[in-house]
Design a protein around this motif. Structure first.
Motif, PDB file in Angstrom:
ATOM      1  N   ASN A   2       0.836  -1.193   0.000  1.00  0.00           N
ATOM      2  CA  ASN A   2       0.000   0.000   0.000  1.00  0.00           C
ATOM      3  C   ASN A   2       0.874   1.247   0.000  1.00  0.00           C
ATOM      4  OD1 ASN A   2       0.764   0.618   2.716  1.00  0.00           O
ATOM      5  ND2 ASN A   2      -0.674  -0.937   3.405  1.00  0.00           N
ATOM      6  N   GLU A   3       0.227   2.406  -0.113  1.00  0.00           N
ATOM      7  CA  GLU A   3       0.972   3.662  -0.208  1.00  0.00           C
ATOM      8  C   GLU A   3       1.915   3.890   0.963  1.00  0.00           C
ATOM      9  OE1 GLU A   3      -1.219   7.161  -1.132  1.00  0.00           O
ATOM     10  OE2 GLU A   3      -2.522   6.098  -2.494  1.00  0.00           O
ATOM     11  N   SER A   4       1.548   3.441   2.150  1.00  0.00           N
ATOM     12  CA  SER A   4       2.401   3.684   3.311  1.00  0.00           C
ATOM     13  C   SER A   4       3.698   2.878   3.238  1.00  0.00           C
ATOM     14  CB  SER A   4       1.648   3.343   4.598  1.00  0.00           C
ATOM     15  OG  SER A   4       1.344   1.965   4.638  1.00  0.00           O
ATOM     16  N   ALA A   5       3.814   2.011   2.241  1.00  0.00           N
ATOM     17  CA  ALA A   5       5.025   1.220   2.079  1.00  0.00           C
ATOM     18  C   ALA A   5       6.176   2.046   1.502  1.00  0.00           C
ATOM     19  CB  ALA A   5       4.748   0.009   1.191  1.00  0.00           C
ATOM     20  N   PHE A   6       5.900   3.263   1.009  1.00  0.00           N
ATOM     21  CA  PHE A   6       6.939   4.137   0.474  1.00  0.00           C
ATOM     22  C   PHE A   6       7.355   5.100   1.578  1.00  0.00           C
ATOM     23  CE2 PHE A   6       4.324   2.793  -3.095  1.00  0.00           C
ATOM     24  CZ  PHE A   6       5.283   2.252  -3.916  1.00  0.00           C
ATOM     25  N   GLU A   7       8.644   5.100   1.895  1.00  0.00           N
ATOM     26  CA  GLU A   7       9.128   5.859   3.047  1.00  0.00           C
ATOM     27  C   GLU A   7      10.254   6.801   2.624  1.00  0.00           C
ATOM     28  OE1 GLU A   7      11.626   4.600   6.959  1.00  0.00           O
ATOM     29  OE2 GLU A   7       9.947   3.299   6.403  1.00  0.00           O
ATOM     30  N   GLU A   8      10.069   8.101   2.882  1.00  0.00           N
ATOM     31  CA  GLU A   8      11.062   9.096   2.497  1.00  0.00           C
ATOM     32  C   GLU A   8      12.091   9.293   3.605  1.00  0.00           C
ATOM     33  OE1 GLU A   8      11.406  13.596   0.653  1.00  0.00           O
ATOM     34  OE2 GLU A   8       9.517  12.987   1.590  1.00  0.00           O
ATOM     35  N   HIS A   9      13.367   9.371   3.195  1.00  0.00           N
ATOM     36  CA  HIS A   9      14.481   9.696   4.073  1.00  0.00           C
ATOM     37  C   HIS A   9      15.206  10.899   3.476  1.00  0.00           C
ATOM     38  CE1 HIS A   9      14.200   6.033   6.566  1.00  0.00           C
ATOM     39  NE2 HIS A   9      13.709   5.503   5.456  1.00  0.00           N
ATOM     40  N   GLY A 117       4.135   2.389  -8.812  1.00  0.00           N
ATOM     41  CA  GLY A 117       3.523   1.552  -7.795  1.00  0.00           C
ATOM     42  C   GLY A 117       2.038   1.802  -7.695  1.00  0.00           C
ATOM     43  N   PRO A 118       1.381   1.103  -6.792  1.00  0.00           N
ATOM     44  CA  PRO A 118      -0.061   1.248  -6.635  1.00  0.00           C
ATOM     45  C   PRO A 118      -0.432   2.613  -6.060  1.00  0.00           C
ATOM     46  CG  PRO A 118       0.812  -0.066  -4.856  1.00  0.00           C
ATOM     47  CD  PRO A 118       1.953   0.188  -5.812  1.00  0.00           C
ATOM     48  N   GLY A 119      -1.659   2.987  -6.256  1.00  0.00           N
ATOM     49  CA  GLY A 119      -2.153   4.235  -5.669  1.00  0.00           C
ATOM     50  C   GLY A 119      -1.632   5.473  -6.366  1.00  0.00           C
ATOM     51  N   GLY A 120      -1.109   5.336  -7.572  1.00  0.00           N
ATOM     52  CA  GLY A 120      -0.636   6.503  -8.293  1.00  0.00           C
ATOM     53  C   GLY A 120       0.800   6.900  -8.014  1.00  0.00           C
ATOM     54  N   TRP A 121       1.550   6.122  -7.233  1.00  0.00           N
ATOM     55  CA  TRP A 121       2.939   6.451  -6.955  1.00  0.00           C
ATOM     56  C   TRP A 121       3.772   6.275  -8.208  1.00  0.00           C
ATOM     57  CZ3 TRP A 121       5.273   8.562  -2.823  1.00  0.00           C
ATOM     58  CH2 TRP A 121       4.542   8.637  -1.631  1.00  0.00           C
ATOM     59  N   ARG A 122       4.695   7.200  -8.444  1.00  0.00           N
ATOM     60  CA  ARG A 122       5.637   7.114  -9.557  1.00  0.00           C
ATOM     61  C   ARG A 122       6.920   7.812  -9.133  1.00  0.00           C
ATOM     62  NH1 ARG A 122       5.107   6.364 -15.206  1.00  0.00           N
ATOM     63  NH2 ARG A 122       2.869   6.246 -14.862  1.00  0.00           N
ATOM     64  N   PHE A 123       8.036   7.148  -9.356  1.00  0.00           N
ATOM     65  CA  PHE A 123       9.365   7.685  -9.089  1.00  0.00           C
ATOM     66  C   PHE A 123      10.102   7.692 -10.417  1.00  0.00           C
ATOM     67  CE2 PHE A 123       7.774   5.815  -5.275  1.00  0.00           C
ATOM     68  CZ  PHE A 123       8.200   6.646  -4.255  1.00  0.00           C
ATOM     69  N   VAL A 124      10.657   8.844 -10.810  1.00  0.00           N
ATOM     70  CA  VAL A 124      11.322   8.967 -12.098  1.00  0.00           C
ATOM     71  C   VAL A 124      12.685   9.621 -11.898  1.00  0.00           C
ATOM     72  CG1 VAL A 124      11.196   9.968 -14.423  1.00  0.00           C
ATOM     73  CG2 VAL A 124       9.097   9.195 -13.292  1.00  0.00           C
ATOM     74  N   SER A 125      13.705   8.987 -12.460  1.00  0.00           N
ATOM     75  CA  SER A 125      15.042   9.574 -12.476  1.00  0.00           C
ATOM     76  C   SER A 125      15.093  10.579 -13.608  1.00  0.00           C
ATOM     77  CB  SER A 125      16.091   8.482 -12.687  1.00  0.00           C
ATOM     78  OG  SER A 125      17.365   9.043 -12.785  1.00  0.00           O
ATOM     79  N   MET A 126      15.145  11.851 -13.267  1.00  0.00           N
ATOM     80  CA  MET A 126      15.110  12.924 -14.249  1.00  0.00           C
ATOM     81  C   MET A 126      16.492  13.139 -14.872  1.00  0.00           C
ATOM     82  SD  MET A 126      11.967  13.609 -14.135  1.00  0.00           S
ATOM     83  CE  MET A 126      11.882  15.082 -15.144  1.00  0.00           C
ATOM     84  N   VAL A 133       8.914  12.653  -7.892  1.00  0.00           N
ATOM     85  CA  VAL A 133       8.030  11.739  -7.166  1.00  0.00           C
ATOM     86  C   VAL A 133       6.602  12.214  -7.301  1.00  0.00           C
ATOM     87  CG1 VAL A 133       7.481  10.745  -4.903  1.00  0.00           C
ATOM     88  CG2 VAL A 133       9.873  11.268  -5.492  1.00  0.00           C
ATOM     89  N   TRP A 134       5.734  11.308  -7.714  1.00  0.00           N
ATOM     90  CA  TRP A 134       4.307  11.583  -7.756  1.00  0.00           C
ATOM     91  C   TRP A 134       3.600  10.582  -6.858  1.00  0.00           C
ATOM     92  CZ3 TRP A 134       7.288  11.815 -12.144  1.00  0.00           C
ATOM     93  CH2 TRP A 134       7.151  12.931 -12.965  1.00  0.00           C
ATOM     94  N   SER A 135       2.575  11.049  -6.188  1.00  0.00           N
ATOM     95  CA  SER A 135       1.686  10.138  -5.466  1.00  0.00           C
ATOM     96  C   SER A 135       0.264  10.501  -5.850  1.00  0.00           C
ATOM     97  CB  SER A 135       1.900  10.254  -3.948  1.00  0.00           C
ATOM     98  OG  SER A 135       1.572  11.537  -3.500  1.00  0.00           O
ATOM     99  N   ALA A 136      -0.688   9.682  -5.474  1.00  0.00           N
ATOM    100  CA  ALA A 136      -2.078   9.929  -5.851  1.00  0.00           C
ATOM    101  C   ALA A 136      -2.491  11.332  -5.424  1.00  0.00           C
ATOM    102  CB  ALA A 136      -2.990   8.903  -5.192  1.00  0.00           C
ATOM    103  N   GLY A 137      -2.994  12.104  -6.394  1.00  0.00           N
ATOM    104  CA  GLY A 137      -3.515  13.443  -6.086  1.00  0.00           C
ATOM    105  C   GLY A 137      -2.476  14.512  -5.868  1.00  0.00           C
ATOM    106  N   THR A 138      -1.191  14.234  -6.138  1.00  0.00           N
ATOM    107  CA  THR A 138      -0.179  15.269  -5.960  1.00  0.00           C
ATOM    108  C   THR A 138       0.570  15.481  -7.256  1.00  0.00           C
ATOM    109  OG1 THR A 138       1.610  13.784  -5.311  1.00  0.00           O
ATOM    110  CG2 THR A 138       0.194  14.632  -3.545  1.00  0.00           C
ATOM    111  N   GLU A 139       1.173  16.642  -7.376  1.00  0.00           N
ATOM    112  CA  GLU A 139       2.039  16.915  -8.517  1.00  0.00           C
ATOM    113  C   GLU A 139       3.447  16.452  -8.181  1.00  0.00           C
ATOM    114  OE1 GLU A 139       1.810  20.878  -9.995  1.00  0.00           O
ATOM    115  OE2 GLU A 139      -0.355  20.983  -9.678  1.00  0.00           O
TER     116      GLU A 139
END
Length: 147
Positions: A2-9, A117-126, A133-139
């Motif tokens: 689920n979305e909470s599985a992504f953890e920022e450091h 990932g699920p829930g709209g998560w996307r990580f892209v190396s620019m 980083v995108w998550s559901a409902g965010t830019e």
């Protein structure tokens, strides 16, 4: 997963992909790994695939999806993710239970990889080394760092 599985450091994101198996491998001008049924790792630039310690340069092979030179990556089929880290400087590290590890650095000119990932998560190396980083409902939020 689920979305909470992504953890920022401070310098990285821990991607909640642990225990997901590589269930499909697709090759065109990129290498796509389907992880479980809900996540994808898409590699668009050359990357390293190695055996043993993730930090060592021993036994690492450079694979180039743009030339369809990725046959060694077929060994990832069925392997489960032990660790998945997206560094804010644009690098990706995936470690698998088979002992294989995949490392992809940022590219100066292209998006090197992305993880969806699920829930709209996307990580892209620019291009140039930031992580978007995108998550559901965010830019997107671009984040720099070292990796």
């Amino acid at each position: 997963m689920n979305e909470s599985a992504f953890e920022e450091h401070e310098d990285r994101w821990i991607l909640g992909l642990r225990d997901l198996a590589v269930t499909k491998i697709s090759i065109d001008f990129q290498l796509t790994l389907l992880l479980g049924s809900e996540a994808w790792a898409i590699l668009e630039c050359p990357f390293r695939l190695g055996q043993g310690s993730a930090g060592s340069d021993n036994l690492q092979e450079v694979l180039d999806p743009g030339r369809q030179d990725v046959a060694a990556a077929l060994a990832l089929f069925g392997a489960k993710v032990l660790s998945a880290v997206a560094f804010k400087a644009g690098s990706l590290r995936l470690v698998f239970d088979s002992g294989l590890h995949l490392n992809c650095r940022a590219d100066p000119s292209f998006e090197a990889w992305q993880v969806v990932g699920p829930g709209g998560w996307r990580f892209v190396s620019m291009p140039g080394g930031n992580l978007a980083v995108w998550s559901a409902g965010t830019e997107s939020t671009a984040r720099g760092g070292e990796g």
